[in-house]
Design an enzyme around this catalytic site. Sequence first.
Site, PDB file in Angstrom:
ATOM      1  N   GLU A  27       7.141   8.025  -3.644  1.00 29.90           N
ATOM      2  CA  GLU A  27       5.805   8.372  -3.305  1.00 29.90           C
ATOM      3  C   GLU A  27       5.903   8.337  -1.850  1.00 29.90           C
ATOM      4  OE1 GLU A  27       1.121   6.778  -3.501  1.00 29.90           O
ATOM      5  OE2 GLU A  27       2.788   5.567  -2.963  1.00 29.90           O
ATOM      6  N   ASP A  85       6.792   3.313  -5.168  1.00 27.94           N
ATOM      7  CA  ASP A  85       5.662   3.225  -4.347  1.00 27.94           C
ATOM      8  C   ASP A  85       5.718   3.136  -3.096  1.00 27.94           C
ATOM      9  OD1 ASP A  85       2.648   2.918  -4.429  1.00 27.94           O
ATOM     10  OD2 ASP A  85       3.194   1.029  -3.723  1.00 27.94           O
TER      11      ASP A  85
END
Length: 671
Positions: free
Chosen positions: A373, A307
Amino acid sequence: MADNNAYENDNGKQSTSFTNEEDNGDYEKFNDTGFTNIKLDDEIVDIPKPYAGMPKDVLLHYSRQRHFVWARNIMTAAVILAILVLLSLVIALIAISPGCQPFWQTSPIYQIYPKSYADDNNDGVGDIAGIRSKLDYLKDDLGVNMIWLNPMYLSPQVDNGYDVMDYVTIDPMFGTMAEMELLITDIHDRGMKIIMDFVPNHTSDKHAWFNASSDPSHAQYEKYKDYYIWVDSTNGGSTGVPNNWQSVFSDTDPSAWEWNDKRKQFYYHAFYKEQPDLNLRNEAVLVELDAVLTYWMDQGADGFRCDAVGFMLEATHLRDNPLVDGTKPPSYTNVYPDYTQNQMGVHEIIARWRHVLDKFSTEPGVYRFMETEVYDDIDTVIRYYGTPYVDEADFPMNFKLIDLQNPTSWTGSTIESTVLQWMRKMPSSKWPNWVIGNHDNSRVTTRLGNKLASCAAFLTMTLSGTPGMYYGEEIGMEDLVMTNPVDTRDPERTPMQWDTTNNAGFCDNCTSWLPVNNNYLSKGINVEEQKTNATSMFNLYKQLINLRSDETFRQGYLCVLMSTAKTIVYVRELPGAKSFLVVINFGDTSETINLQSSFPFLPGVGTLYLSTSNQIGGAVYFNNLLVDAQEGMAVQFKPGGNLFNKQAGMLDRCFTSKKVCVNGIGLMQFC
């Protein structure tokens, strides 16, 4: 038993050895009594003719004759030669075989938002037991083999789990570690894979590391004092923020700096103030995060979605980010993040974690997957594939289709340029991916409408690469209209709609953590009804996933032929196998295309294999191809000897990560 006389010579003496006889290479000549005479130790002895059950000495006598020796040698050589030929064939087949595709290339990645997927204990929050109860649906009904779970770690839930309080403890709202182990086991027992969400940029301000780092009186302060980014005030007090760096959630936290009264310093937070950024320039922090990855791989995790990796480092000089508009005050959208995103050193960290995962990828058939991401321009995102010398992510998540937020952006020419841009910039040996929805963006059906969302699904499932699926996309779930939601992203995170029972089958007789969208009844947007409806979104997804399992779609070339204002046309082809022409019309009116005028080597006709309108099996003529408004179709045809990837004019429009073909005996090989 043989007559003993057969062992006696003319003098009545039994012969006991035939080891010194002379062999002239001719066949023995036998007398009327069935014996032959040879000279042995200056004596003439009789040897019987060969017979079944002859003793060893008689057998040795005949086996040493030249014609028997030659026969044995020839047969031995033939056997050895046959073994060598077979071994050579096996080695050749292994050498030319591309091997099995890794799991992350063979299935869509199905994203589960745990709080909203299935509630087993009826407390209104989805849980691990609920996910376990739906594995057969994912595997058998839908055809998905890989799932990604949003965070289920212990968390105060300020950012719905992305504020991690303990990386190796399951939050009680989802269940226990024992239940998590059962989930991983159940997933693997079905031949499926599990991807965990890894949040390395920040923790919760309730994390034990931050508690120690923020309090000089804490017993472990010295160990943890540099685990986060601490900066002195410019004026010695709480008003002297170090610079103009802005939080992503600037509506509630305009500055990315928060004053800590115990430490008398500011700490940096790229997101909520309850999510302090870790200091990833500190080796001790990296070692801690290495251990987190190792822990979950020991538990059986097959990979990680990393993330917010673009935020992991900040410039140490602390200069102000440049303003986009100098006449306006700083805000997240009014500064260029030159010093707060994608800084030097980020790629070394990703490469480090790739190395950690590789240590758990040494057994045959075992591989640990990584995706990253990053929301940024395409050149910045592509860089997370790594270099020819250093591997990083298996792929960075591709959000370029999500960026096309409005229906008017979905035109044939725009989609063509979006696809070609990624494929041309991606390193040639790497693998693409495509997503049209996730937990941070409005649902694709809400953004585009049902028919256009079907076309978007048709696109992502038939392009080369790994498609992503956000839970509920397979039934066309829509955003729920909310008044003053706690989180602006709540409308796309509502509970999964399973059936027509109370709360759409998400839970029974409970108050769900977010309201259930009532269109599960009013529009039939639920799994139960759509499974029996041949024209439903669910059955379209199921057929697309099944189509994608064909080797032509999994390993073949993607050749982008052309586009118009409304339509994109591309071919999926695998040398030695059938080909598929994919045509998707994103426009409001139908269109007729003459493909043979531009590609005369195309055959005259193909067979409609699959379409969004559920019409299959009819003949499709390539000189007069009619595609209805907002329709996608896949047409199967025999390519003959002319393949698009061999055409000179298609060199920069045909792509494959691995050049393979089907040989004459039906086996896949490198070509």
